[in-house]
Design a protein around this motif. Sequence first.
Motif, PDB file in Angstrom:
ATOM      1  N   TYR A   4      52.209  54.000  42.641  1.00 19.34           N
ATOM      2  CA  TYR A   4      50.794  53.717  42.431  1.00 19.34           C
ATOM      3  C   TYR A   4      50.614  52.304  41.924  1.00 19.34           C
ATOM      4  O   TYR A   4      51.407  51.820  41.116  1.00 19.34           O
ATOM      5  N   SER A   5      49.564  51.656  42.404  1.00 18.41           N
ATOM      6  CA  SER A   5      49.170  50.348  41.895  1.00 18.41           C
ATOM      7  C   SER A   5      47.937  50.548  41.017  1.00 18.41           C
ATOM      8  O   SER A   5      47.018  51.282  41.389  1.00 18.41           O
ATOM      9  N   ILE A   6      47.934  49.915  39.869  1.00 18.14           N
ATOM     10  CA  ILE A   6      46.778  49.964  38.979  1.00 18.14           C
ATOM     11  C   ILE A   6      46.237  48.553  38.840  1.00 18.14           C
ATOM     12  O   ILE A   6      46.968  47.636  38.459  1.00 18.14           O
ATOM     13  N   ILE A   7      44.974  48.387  39.173  1.00 15.52           N
ATOM     14  CA  ILE A   7      44.335  47.077  39.138  1.00 15.52           C
ATOM     15  C   ILE A   7      43.654  46.909  37.788  1.00 15.52           C
ATOM     16  O   ILE A   7      42.604  47.482  37.529  1.00 15.52           O
ATOM     17  N   GLY A   8      44.263  46.135  36.907  1.00 20.23           N
ATOM     18  CA  GLY A   8      43.711  45.906  35.586  1.00 20.23           C
ATOM     19  C   GLY A   8      44.551  46.526  34.491  1.00 20.23           C
ATOM     20  O   GLY A   8      44.965  47.687  34.590  1.00 20.23           O
ATOM     21  N   SER A   9      44.811  45.749  33.446  1.00 26.66           N
ATOM     22  CA  SER A   9      45.699  46.202  32.370  1.00 26.66           C
ATOM     23  C   SER A   9      44.952  46.431  31.065  1.00 26.66           C
ATOM     24  O   SER A   9      45.527  46.330  29.984  1.00 26.66           O
ATOM     25  N   GLY A  10      43.633  46.722  31.178  1.00 30.44           N
ATOM     26  CA  GLY A  10      42.878  47.056  29.981  1.00 30.44           C
ATOM     27  C   GLY A  10      43.216  48.453  29.489  1.00 30.44           C
ATOM     28  O   GLY A  10      44.186  49.073  29.952  1.00 30.44           O
ATOM     29  N   PRO A  11      42.448  48.995  28.563  1.00 27.24           N
ATOM     30  CA  PRO A  11      42.761  50.310  28.000  1.00 27.24           C
ATOM     31  C   PRO A  11      42.889  51.415  29.047  1.00 27.24           C
ATOM     32  O   PRO A  11      43.788  52.254  28.964  1.00 27.24           O
ATOM     33  N   ALA A  12      41.988  51.437  30.029  1.00 24.19           N
ATOM     34  CA  ALA A  12      42.037  52.484  31.044  1.00 24.19           C
ATOM     35  C   ALA A  12      43.280  52.350  31.922  1.00 24.19           C
ATOM     36  O   ALA A  12      43.993  53.330  32.168  1.00 24.19           O
ATOM     37  N   GLY A  13      43.543  51.129  32.400  1.00 26.44           N
ATOM     38  CA  GLY A  13      44.705  50.911  33.245  1.00 26.44           C
ATOM     39  C   GLY A  13      46.006  51.168  32.514  1.00 26.44           C
ATOM     40  O   GLY A  13      46.936  51.767  33.065  1.00 26.44           O
ATOM     41  N   ALA A  14      46.081  50.735  31.262  1.00 27.75           N
ATOM     42  CA  ALA A  14      47.302  50.934  30.474  1.00 27.75           C
ATOM     43  C   ALA A  14      47.550  52.411  30.213  1.00 27.75           C
ATOM     44  O   ALA A  14      48.688  52.887  30.293  1.00 27.75           O
ATOM     45  N   ASN A 108      48.702  37.495  36.303  1.00 29.21           N
ATOM     46  CA  ASN A 108      48.210  36.441  37.195  1.00 29.21           C
ATOM     47  C   ASN A 108      48.181  36.918  38.652  1.00 29.21           C
ATOM     48  O   ASN A 108      48.551  36.194  39.562  1.00 29.21           O
ATOM     49  N   SER A 109      47.715  38.158  38.826  1.00 33.27           N
ATOM     50  CA  SER A 109      47.706  38.767  40.157  1.00 33.27           C
ATOM     51  C   SER A 109      46.320  39.297  40.473  1.00 33.27           C
ATOM     52  O   SER A 109      45.914  40.353  39.985  1.00 33.27           O
ATOM     53  N   GLY A 110      45.577  38.550  41.269  1.00 36.76           N
ATOM     54  CA  GLY A 110      44.211  38.923  41.602  1.00 36.76           C
ATOM     55  C   GLY A 110      44.134  39.937  42.725  1.00 36.76           C
ATOM     56  O   GLY A 110      44.948  39.921  43.651  1.00 36.76           O
ATOM     57  N   PHE A 111      43.118  40.814  42.648  1.00 38.14           N
ATOM     58  CA  PHE A 111      42.910  41.860  43.652  1.00 38.14           C
ATOM     59  C   PHE A 111      41.711  41.507  44.519  1.00 38.14           C
ATOM     60  O   PHE A 111      40.662  41.100  44.013  1.00 38.14           O
ATOM     61  N   ASN A 112      41.854  41.665  45.830  1.00 36.17           N
ATOM     62  CA  ASN A 112      40.763  41.450  46.779  1.00 36.17           C
ATOM     63  C   ASN A 112      40.265  42.811  47.270  1.00 36.17           C
ATOM     64  O   ASN A 112      40.924  43.446  48.101  1.00 36.17           O
ATOM     65  N   PRO A 113      39.105  43.288  46.752  1.00 36.12           N
ATOM     66  CA  PRO A 113      38.639  44.622  47.139  1.00 36.12           C
ATOM     67  C   PRO A 113      38.173  44.718  48.585  1.00 36.12           C
ATOM     68  O   PRO A 113      38.085  45.821  49.130  1.00 36.12           O
ATOM     69  N   LEU A 114      37.853  43.594  49.200  1.00 34.48           N
ATOM     70  CA  LEU A 114      37.413  43.613  50.592  1.00 34.48           C
ATOM     71  C   LEU A 114      38.572  43.857  51.544  1.00 34.48           C
ATOM     72  O   LEU A 114      38.406  44.468  52.606  1.00 34.48           O
ATOM     73  N   LYS A 115      39.759  43.398  51.157  1.00 33.75           N
ATOM     74  CA  LYS A 115      40.935  43.552  52.014  1.00 33.75           C
ATOM     75  C   LYS A 115      41.950  44.532  51.424  1.00 33.75           C
ATOM     76  O   LYS A 115      42.990  44.795  52.030  1.00 33.75           O
ATOM     77  N   ASN A 116      41.640  45.069  50.218  1.00 36.60           N
ATOM     78  CA  ASN A 116      42.589  45.945  49.510  1.00 36.60           C
ATOM     79  C   ASN A 116      43.967  45.289  49.416  1.00 36.60           C
ATOM     80  O   ASN A 116      44.998  45.910  49.697  1.00 36.60           O
ATOM     81  N   ASN A 123      52.735  36.037  46.770  1.00 37.84           N
ATOM     82  CA  ASN A 123      52.575  36.620  48.100  1.00 37.84           C
ATOM     83  C   ASN A 123      51.398  37.593  48.115  1.00 37.84           C
ATOM     84  O   ASN A 123      51.121  38.269  47.129  1.00 37.84           O
ATOM     85  N   ILE A 124      50.710  37.673  49.238  1.00 41.41           N
ATOM     86  CA  ILE A 124      49.592  38.595  49.402  1.00 41.41           C
ATOM     87  C   ILE A 124      50.088  39.837  50.133  1.00 41.41           C
ATOM     88  O   ILE A 124      50.713  39.741  51.193  1.00 41.41           O
ATOM     89  N   LYS A 125      49.816  41.008  49.542  1.00 44.06           N
ATOM     90  CA  LYS A 125      50.234  42.239  50.206  1.00 44.06           C
ATOM     91  C   LYS A 125      49.117  43.273  50.138  1.00 44.06           C
ATOM     92  O   LYS A 125      48.321  43.309  49.201  1.00 44.06           O
ATOM     93  N   GLU A 126      49.052  44.106  51.160  1.00 39.25           N
ATOM     94  CA  GLU A 126      48.065  45.173  51.189  1.00 39.25           C
ATOM     95  C   GLU A 126      48.583  46.360  50.388  1.00 39.25           C
ATOM     96  O   GLU A 126      49.785  46.656  50.390  1.00 39.25           O
ATOM     97  N   ILE A 127      47.672  47.033  49.675  1.00 35.66           N
ATOM     98  CA  ILE A 127      48.068  48.218  48.921  1.00 35.66           C
ATOM     99  C   ILE A 127      47.346  49.441  49.478  1.00 35.66           C
ATOM    100  O   ILE A 127      46.207  49.364  49.926  1.00 35.66           O
ATOM    101  N   ASN A 128      48.042  50.587  49.456  1.00 34.67           N
ATOM    102  CA  ASN A 128      47.517  51.796  50.081  1.00 34.67           C
ATOM    103  C   ASN A 128      47.037  52.842  49.087  1.00 34.67           C
ATOM    104  O   ASN A 128      46.220  53.690  49.435  1.00 34.67           O
TER     105      ASN A 128
END
Length: 351
Positions: A4-14, A108-116, A123-128
């Motif tokens: 699983y990938s979790i986008i964001g390391s705040g309280p919910a993501g952690a 330092n890893s940004g997420f692009n919600p339009l392209k997932n 490197n840019i990779k798609e997540i499922n």
Amino acid sequence: MQEYSIIGSGPAGAAAAYMLSKNGYKVKVYEANKRLAMKPCGLGIPSVKDLPIKIQKQYIVQTINGVTMYVDDVIVLDKENFLEGYILDKENFLESLIIESGSELIKNSGFNPLKNSIKENGNIKEINSAIIAGGFAFYSGEKINAIQTIVSSKSLEGLKKLIIFFDTDIVGYYWIFPAGDEIEVGVGGYRNVEELTKLLNKFIENNEYLRGSKVISPIKGAEIAVGGVNLDFDYKFPKIGEAAGFVLPLTGEGIRPSLISGFEIANAMINGYDIKNHLSKLKITNSIKIQRKILERVKSMDRERRKELLSSMPAEVHAEVALGGMSKLKIIKALASRPDLALKLMNYMGD
């Protein structure tokens, strides 16, 4: 092993990463910034009774045992030794929660919600499969502005309570929170950042608690999601934490609701529960729903009616509402001598 990938390391993501990793999932947590906990906030958890994860002593900056609350400079609540709360070393707590669980933290890893897609090591990779825990930037409901700074104050040394000033004009509040040897002072409400900055400077200059204090950090700000929980996900992946509105609308408290939401989405995934159904039935979700109804009603009033309502509530009701308990039985008991006010609040709270 399921990943699983979790986008964001705040309280919910952690919290989600911690729970999933401890139950055998391979988890990567992606953080857009170079450091965790970059969002300015009061760092307060006023009650830890319902926290699903224990906070170790080394991450507790200050214990909190009481609250003093004002409505337009009139004191409505002053209680000590009734809370078990903390001011948190948020950055180190979250990082330890992620890493010690066995999850991989990638900064330092940004997420692009339009392209997932996600940026990982250049490197840019798609997540499922992912969980969105990216905070207010991913929230589509109502948001307000909040700003804060740090001051030093000899008169507030040893402070172990939260001091809150509700302002019926901005439908928000000022806060004075202890932070070890320093004091966090801020304001949030229905005003733009420029107006809030002027109000905060004036508050620091004139407030009796802050006389003789010295501002020692720049004013920083962020938006706060106050529109309530939204589980109609507008991305491919489910959202939790502030991204899904897990913030108490009347107080802006987000750390505790977000930790709970992260823990519970993982619980749902591990046990095969329907995620939306499970999250919608949480006690914290109901508390947020009720607070949102009250906020909407308060916003619709003129200032005099707001002041009358908030000033007439007994201290026990303010405490119950502020902590998000929202127990109808406790509120009715506290308002036994004010059936008119009890009826109003029950109507605001709804079913």
